[in-house]
Design a protein around this motif. Structure first.
Motif, PDB file in Angstrom:
ATOM      1  N   GLN A  67       0.673  -1.181  -0.108  1.00  0.00           N
ATOM      2  CA  GLN A  67      -0.045  -0.062   0.095  1.00  0.00           C
ATOM      3  C   GLN A  67       1.013   1.151   0.146  1.00  0.00           C
ATOM      4  O   GLN A  67       0.588   2.224   0.819  1.00  0.00           O
ATOM      5  CB  GLN A  67      -1.030   0.157   1.204  1.00  0.00           C
ATOM      6  N   VAL A  68       1.982   1.387  -0.847  1.00  0.00           N
ATOM      7  CA  VAL A  68       2.933   2.317  -0.999  1.00  0.00           C
ATOM      8  C   VAL A  68       2.135   3.431  -1.839  1.00  0.00           C
ATOM      9  O   VAL A  68       1.756   2.902  -2.992  1.00  0.00           O
ATOM     10  CB  VAL A  68       3.936   1.965  -1.487  1.00  0.00           C
ATOM     11  N   TRP A  69       2.083   4.768  -1.406  1.00  0.00           N
ATOM     12  CA  TRP A  69       1.646   5.521  -2.218  1.00  0.00           C
ATOM     13  C   TRP A  69       2.465   6.881  -1.643  1.00  0.00           C
ATOM     14  O   TRP A  69       3.082   7.207  -0.663  1.00  0.00           O
ATOM     15  CB  TRP A  69       0.121   6.128  -1.890  1.00  0.00           C
ATOM     16  N   ALA A  70       2.364   7.888  -2.832  1.00  0.00           N
ATOM     17  CA  ALA A  70       3.258   9.213  -2.569  1.00  0.00           C
ATOM     18  C   ALA A  70       2.685  10.473  -3.606  1.00  0.00           C
ATOM     19  O   ALA A  70       2.338   9.953  -4.535  1.00  0.00           O
ATOM     20  CB  ALA A  70       4.658   9.236  -2.520  1.00  0.00           C
ATOM     21  N   ASP A  71       2.707  11.535  -3.162  1.00  0.00           N
ATOM     22  CA  ASP A  71       2.759  12.626  -4.072  1.00  0.00           C
ATOM     23  C   ASP A  71       3.913  13.405  -3.782  1.00  0.00           C
ATOM     24  O   ASP A  71       4.863  13.115  -3.366  1.00  0.00           O
ATOM     25  CB  ASP A  71       1.357  13.450  -3.754  1.00  0.00           C
ATOM     26  N   ASP A  72       3.725  14.861  -4.186  1.00  0.00           N
ATOM     27  CA  ASP A  72       5.003  15.471  -3.993  1.00  0.00           C
ATOM     28  C   ASP A  72       5.509  16.039  -2.560  1.00  0.00           C
ATOM     29  O   ASP A  72       6.562  15.936  -2.157  1.00  0.00           O
ATOM     30  CB  ASP A  72       4.825  17.127  -4.678  1.00  0.00           C
ATOM     31  N   LEU A  73       4.321  16.069  -1.755  1.00  0.00           N
ATOM     32  CA  LEU A  73       4.640  16.306  -0.334  1.00  0.00           C
ATOM     33  C   LEU A  73       4.496  15.003   0.686  1.00  0.00           C
ATOM     34  O   LEU A  73       5.246  15.124   1.746  1.00  0.00           O
ATOM     35  CB  LEU A  73       3.730  17.433   0.064  1.00  0.00           C
ATOM     36  N   HIS A  74       3.559  14.117   0.470  1.00  0.00           N
ATOM     37  CA  HIS A  74       3.253  13.243   1.360  1.00  0.00           C
ATOM     38  C   HIS A  74       3.244  11.845   0.728  1.00  0.00           C
ATOM     39  O   HIS A  74       3.003  11.483  -0.449  1.00  0.00           O
ATOM     40  CB  HIS A  74       1.930  13.542   2.083  1.00  0.00           C
ATOM     41  N   GLY A  75       3.426  10.875   1.697  1.00  0.00           N
ATOM     42  CA  GLY A  75       3.314   9.555   1.310  1.00  0.00           C
ATOM     43  C   GLY A  75       2.930   8.590   2.318  1.00  0.00           C
ATOM     44  O   GLY A  75       2.911   9.031   3.579  1.00  0.00           O
ATOM     45  N   GLY A  76       2.869   7.334   2.144  1.00  0.00           N
ATOM     46  CA  GLY A  76       2.463   6.443   3.228  1.00  0.00           C
ATOM     47  C   GLY A  76       2.634   4.848   2.781  1.00  0.00           C
ATOM     48  O   GLY A  76       2.792   4.616   1.494  1.00  0.00           O
ATOM     49  N   ALA A  77       2.568   4.104   3.695  1.00  0.00           N
ATOM     50  CA  ALA A  77       2.765   2.744   3.479  1.00  0.00           C
ATOM     51  C   ALA A  77       2.278   1.964   4.656  1.00  0.00           C
ATOM     52  O   ALA A  77       2.172   2.298   5.693  1.00  0.00           O
ATOM     53  CB  ALA A  77       4.303   2.113   3.134  1.00  0.00           C
ATOM     54  N   GLN A  78       2.059   0.698   4.522  1.00  0.00           N
ATOM     55  CA  GLN A  78       1.796  -0.172   5.795  1.00  0.00           C
ATOM     56  C   GLN A  78       2.973  -1.328   5.601  1.00  0.00           C
ATOM     57  O   GLN A  78       3.244  -2.033   4.406  1.00  0.00           O
ATOM     58  CB  GLN A  78       0.499  -0.995   5.389  1.00  0.00           C
ATOM     59  N   TRP A  79       3.332  -1.758   6.781  1.00  0.00           N
ATOM     60  CA  TRP A  79       4.354  -2.893   6.654  1.00  0.00           C
ATOM     61  C   TRP A  79       4.264  -3.669   7.971  1.00  0.00           C
ATOM     62  O   TRP A  79       3.649  -3.142   8.885  1.00  0.00           O
ATOM     63  CB  TRP A  79       5.677  -2.177   6.589  1.00  0.00           C
ATOM     64  N   VAL A  80       4.710  -4.742   7.845  1.00  0.00           N
ATOM     65  CA  VAL A  80       4.691  -5.803   8.968  1.00  0.00           C
ATOM     66  C   VAL A  80       6.022  -6.412   9.254  1.00  0.00           C
ATOM     67  O   VAL A  80       6.803  -7.051   8.075  1.00  0.00           O
ATOM     68  CB  VAL A  80       3.685  -7.155   8.401  1.00  0.00           C
TER      69      VAL A  80
END
Length: 159
Positions: A67-80
């Protein structure tokens, strides 16, 4: 084509999978601010040192991310993370939601969010189950994590 900051997040976690703390730290800006429930807030080089410490001690670490996502300023992911907590020998499966902020192609803010009580139940056993929710126990977990980081930093400085 994925956003360059999404590629940066992937590079960060791929380095984690290889247990390459130096490559993880290279994804951070010098002024990075990291926060999570176990370490609290770490600034600058301390954030990279935390990953160096964790990857150097991670004998049986297995890490998955999605679930990696990003734009110019922000992003996120989930990890285990799947590993054995070295102080107790107990297995841990820690599910983390990460958020990032970027500047000039580097991570300037990284926040990992997870349930510290759930972690404590796994890592500490009965003590974590009974008391892991309590602020004094959570504060003790943070103190121990920071003490370990300081010892690692002292050892590598003498290195």
């Amino acid at each position: 084509m994925p956003h360059p900051n999404a590629e940066l997040i992937r590079r960060f976690y791929q380095a984690f999978q290889r247990r390459d703390g130096d490559a993880m730290a290279a994804c951070y800006a010098p002024s990075v601010r990291f926060r999570d429930p176990a370490f609290g807030e770490l600034k600058g080089p301390a954030a990279g040192d935390m990953w160096r410490m964790l990857t150097s001690r991670a004998a049986d670490l297995r890490l998955d991310f999605d679930q990696v996502w990003a734009d110019d300023l922000h992003g996120g992911a989930q990890w285990v993370a799947h590993y054995t907590f070295s102080q107790t020998g107990r297995p841990v499966v820690n599910r983390i939601r990460a958020s990032f902020e970027f500047e000039n192609g580097l991570i300037v803010r990284h926040t990992d969010d997870f349930d510290l009580w759930r972690w404590a139940r796994q890592a500490l056993g009965a003590k974590g189950l009974l008391l892991g929710w309590a602020p004094p126990v959570q504060a003790a977990i943070r103190r121990q994590a920071l003490k370990g980081l300081a010892a690692f930093q002292g050892k590598t400085a003498r290195g």
